[in-house]
Design a protein around this motif. Structure first.
Motif: not given
Length: 265
Positions: A121-124, A128-135, A209-212, A243-248
């Protein structure tokens, strides 16, 4: 070479265990897929839900990031054996479905055993901060993923955001095309690129991030309601197994504990 030798030793250990509790099903084609799965397993197995009563010290699980085989035939045989022996499978929902990962999900259900599908469950803002730190190459790969997977992305963007995405994409394309080894990013050049982009990069990463988040939310809904592999027939009993689905991660840990202790309702 030493890392591969360690992976081979780990695999020998997995093969000699007298039982297996958990199999982790995943795709590992990109560097971040290895890293994300390793981080997920470490966080899951260190949750208070699994650590209390020293339960975690008794759980035996197959971590594919720590196992190495030098050919695909042996790899397939080893993973098939792990699936046969494990009491349950944790299916890591990533960018796309793959034949290998989906077959592991289906074969576990067909044995009448539980499968937990973990959909992050994406924390936008954090993402976004994580993506900005990537190469640069990784950021570009993430853009290509959302352009492929998020069909409504273009419709959600206003003109300014649309132009921003196109402009950043062009700059990333030009930068990455000049790199010799994408697996060995030039830290100084990357820092210079990011400094030049400034706040635009942050805005761009937030759009990603919003798109992900939209993609993963849709995948969770599909697995819960309409995915053709989400229900399989237990081949021994003829009874449907779903199937059992979880988000966290805490939710995943609580469900895993109940499965292993026969305490699930």
């Amino acid at each position: 070479e030493e890392v591969r030798r360690q992976g081979a030793r780990n695999q020998s250990t997995y093969l000699t265990w007298d039982h297996m509790d958990v199999y982790f099903a995943t795709s590992m084609r990109k560097a971040w897929e290895y890293e994300d799965l390793y981080d997920f397993i470490q966080k899951l197995m260190s949750t208070s839900e699994l650590e209390r009563d020293e339960l975690v010290s008794h759980i035996r699980y197959f971590d594919p990031t720590q196992s190495f085989t030098d050919n695909r035939v042996n790899k397939g045989l080893v993973e098939a054996l792990m699936l046969k022996r494990a009491r349950c499978t944790v299916y890591s929902v990533q960018d796309t479905d793959t034949l290998g990962k989906d077959s592991e999900l289906a074969s576990t259900l067909a044995q009448g055993k539980p499968v937990i599908a973990y959909v992050p469950n994406i924390d936008v803002e954090a993402r976004a901060q994580q993506l900005a730190s990537e190469d640069a190459a990784t950021i570009l790969e993430r853009l290509r993923f959302v352009l492929y997977a998020d069909e409504s992305l273009a419709q959600r963007l206003n003109e300014e955001e649309y132009n921003l995405v196109g402009g950043i994409q062009d700059e990333l394309d030009d930068f990455v095309s000049e790199q010799i080894w994408l697996s060995l990013p030039d830290a100084a050049a990357t820092a210079e690129l990011k400094a030049g982009l400034g706040v635009k990069l942050q805005d761009f990463c937030r759009i990603l991030a919003l798109s992900e988040k939209a993609v993963y939310d849709k995948r969770a809904e599909t697995l819960r309601k309409s995915h053709p592999l989400a229900i399989q027939v237990n081949l021994d009993t003829g009874v449907a197994n779903g199937l059992l689905v979880v988000r966290s991660i805490p939710e995943c840990a609580a469900l895993l504990r109940r499965i292993l202790l026969y305490d699930i309702e």
